[in-house]
Design a protein around this motif. Structure first.
Motif, mmCIF file in Angstrom:
data_model
loop_
_atom_site.group_PDB
_atom_site.id
_atom_site.type_symbol
_atom_site.label_atom_id
_atom_site.label_comp_id
_atom_site.label_asym_id
_atom_site.label_seq_id
_atom_site.Cartn_x
_atom_site.Cartn_y
_atom_site.Cartn_z
ATOM 1 N N VAL A 420 0.860 -1.173 0.000
ATOM 2 C CA VAL A 420 0.000 0.000 0.000
ATOM 3 C C VAL A 420 0.901 1.229 0.000
ATOM 4 O O VAL A 420 1.794 1.345 0.852
ATOM 5 N N PRO A 464 -8.119 -1.968 -0.619
ATOM 6 C CA PRO A 464 -6.684 -2.005 -0.913
ATOM 7 C C PRO A 464 -6.293 -3.168 -1.827
ATOM 8 O O PRO A 464 -5.377 -3.028 -2.643
ATOM 9 N N ARG A 467 -7.112 -2.143 -5.363
ATOM 10 C CA ARG A 467 -6.283 -1.077 -5.946
ATOM 11 C C ARG A 467 -4.795 -1.394 -5.964
ATOM 12 O O ARG A 467 -4.088 -1.000 -6.890
ATOM 13 N N TRP A 468 -4.305 -2.109 -4.944
ATOM 14 C CA TRP A 468 -2.858 -2.206 -4.776
ATOM 15 C C TRP A 468 -2.309 -3.628 -4.814
ATOM 16 O O TRP A 468 -1.148 -3.844 -4.482
ATOM 17 N N ASP A 470 -0.389 -6.760 -5.923
ATOM 18 C CA ASP A 470 0.797 -6.882 -6.771
ATOM 19 C C ASP A 470 0.462 -7.694 -8.022
ATOM 20 O O ASP A 470 -0.114 -8.788 -7.909
#
Length: 481
Positions: A420, A464, A467-468, A470
């Motif tokens: 994040v 999260p 959106r984030w 990997d």
């Protein structure tokens, strides 16, 4: 094993009787009031020497004792070819009768003695061998589960009856519990004979149960056993199998190949091929055709494959620059030491150092954009992978371990799923089976305290993760399925 079974049945070739109930008693004379010579158990074979009233005069070769038994409590057989079809019909019925395993083994022994040799070598012989193996396997499962005080004597007696026919069992202790396993001789003969693909599939699944791998084996012998398990499963032709059976074979293959990958890596070998094979087998499972009773096997296969999946990623030498990177070096015999270094701190003066007997996957190292945290996958056991988290506090670096679960470990993994922005949080996926419970969670973890701040059993339920996450994790991990 088969020679012993035929010998046991042949001992009564002048007329035999198979005990059909646990209530049978061998008496000194043909009367209910006569003294009891022995308690007889289902599946035992007796030699018939005469008849009197509604009793048979018999000789018990196992106890070397004669006596009388009620004719209604046994099934007589002359062990002739003409009786083979009837015996096979009885076997098919008993196959679905829990608690009748020792009786089924006795009937299978009689069929093997009665049927002509060419029939034994054909399709009927393969069917009988598979049924015989299923009886032995089910009896072992009953023994592993235990029984109440009133049934323990009968269960022990049934195990003894089976052993008289040459059926062999082994016992293994795991985490304070004893597992009884059938040695699988009948299933091996099914694989080598004229069996159908479905019969061979069931035999291969029975022979490759992970619970029946001796936990006391040395690493070299354990590796040989697991490679043999992989070979056994590869002998199964899956094209014509029903989808749910095909799924079972694929899940077992995935689990076994993941273990092979781990063991090859432990021996310092490149394990990319078996790890890729494990991932491919898992991907071939048709979720829509997954039987409800196979859900636990599916979760177990996923955990095992994900635990070893880093073996499928080639290792590359880290690029040394100003940012921290992970390198490894040998420690004490069997140890691997992990060193965190950068341009100013070499292996002689690392930022952080820890040694482990686990399997370190350097290719899994991930440094966040802020450069204050780094994660690393370390596989402590074949199906247990931890997440090491290096964190910078001021000028010092610390290392903490996130396990798959806080309970007594069985199988599981904890893995990095993304950073994040801001250097304050890391995304972690965990899945484990511990103390008989299965749990999967996706977590937002604080880098300051390593406390889980938010979690869900679905990655998509957390902003999260949407959106984030990997990209490499989403591409390679099987935790999202």
């Amino acid at each position: 094993m088969l020679t012993a079974i035929v010998t046991a049945a042949a001992a009564a070739s002048f007329g035999s009787a198979i005990v059909a109930t646990d209530a049978a008693v061998l008496r000194a004379s043909p009367r209910d009031s006569a003294p009891q010579q022995a308690q007889l158990w289902q599946g035992e074979v007796l030699e018939v020497r005469g008849e009197r009233l509604d009793y048979l005069q018999v000789w018990d070769h196992a106890r070397e004792r004669g006596g009388y038994v009620r004719a209604s409590q046994v099934r007589r057989t002359a062990l002739t070819a003409g009786e083979a079809p009837d015996l096979l019909a009885i076997l098919r019925f008993l196959r679905e009768a829990p608690g009748a395993e020792s009786l089924g083994i006795g009937v299978a022994a009689a069929w093997l003695q009665a049927a002509p040799a060419e029939v034994v070598r054909g399709a009927a012989g393969a069917e009988v061998l598979e049924i015989l193996g299923s009886f032995a396997e089910r009896l072992a499962q009953r023994a592993s589960a235990g029984a109440g005080h009133g049934r323990q004597q009968a269960l022990s007696a049934h195990m003894e009856v089976a052993s008289r026919y040459g059926v062999k069992f082994a016992s293994y202790e795991r985490e304070g519990k004893v597992r009884i396993c059938y040695d699988g001789e009948a299933f091996r003969r099914v694989l080598a004979g004229a069996a159908t693909p479905e019969q061979k599939a069931r035999a291969a699944l029975a022979l490759t149960q992970p619970e029946c791998v001796d936990p006391a084996l040395t690493p070299a012998k354990r590796r040989a056993v697991n490679e043999w398990r992989a070979q056994v499963l590869d002998r199964v032709e899956t094209t014509s199998l029903p989808p749910y059976v095909k799924n079972r074979v694929a899940m077992r293959r995935a689990a076994v190949w993941s273990t092979v990958a781990y063991e090859q890596a432990r021996f310092g070998e490149i394990a990319q091929a078996p790890a890729e094979r494990a991932l491919a087998e898992l991907a071939s499972v048709q979720r829509s055709e997954l039987a409800e009773e196979d859900q636990a096997a599916w979760n177990d296969a996923v955990i095992r494959v994900n635990a070893s999946r880093w073996a499928a990623v080639p290792a590359v030498a880290p690029v040394r620059d100003a940012r921290p990177v992970v390198i490894t070096q040998a420690g004490q015999p069997g140890e691997t030491c992990v060193l965190l270094v950068d341009a100013k701190h070499d292996a002689a003066n690392p930022l952080a150092r820890r040694c482990t007997y686990g399997l370190v996957w350097p290719q899994s190292a991930s440094l966040n954009r802020e450069g204050n945290a780094l994660t690393l996958a370390v596989q402590a056991m074949e199906a247990w992978r931890e997440l090491w988290v290096f964190r910078r506090k001021g000028r010092e670096w610390t290392l903490d371990v996130l396990p798959p679960a806080s309970l007594q470990p069985e199988t599981g993994y904890a893995e990095f799923a993304g950073w994040v922005p801001g250097g304050q949080q890391v995304l972690v996926a965990r899945e484990a089976r511990a103390e008989g419970r299965w749990r999967r969670s996706f977590e937002v973890v604080s880098l300051e305290s390593l406390v889980t701040q938010r979690q869900s059993n679905e990655a998509g339920a957390l902003g999260p993760f949407q959106r984030w996450s990997d990209p490499g994790w989403k591409r390679m991990s099987v935790s999202v399925r």
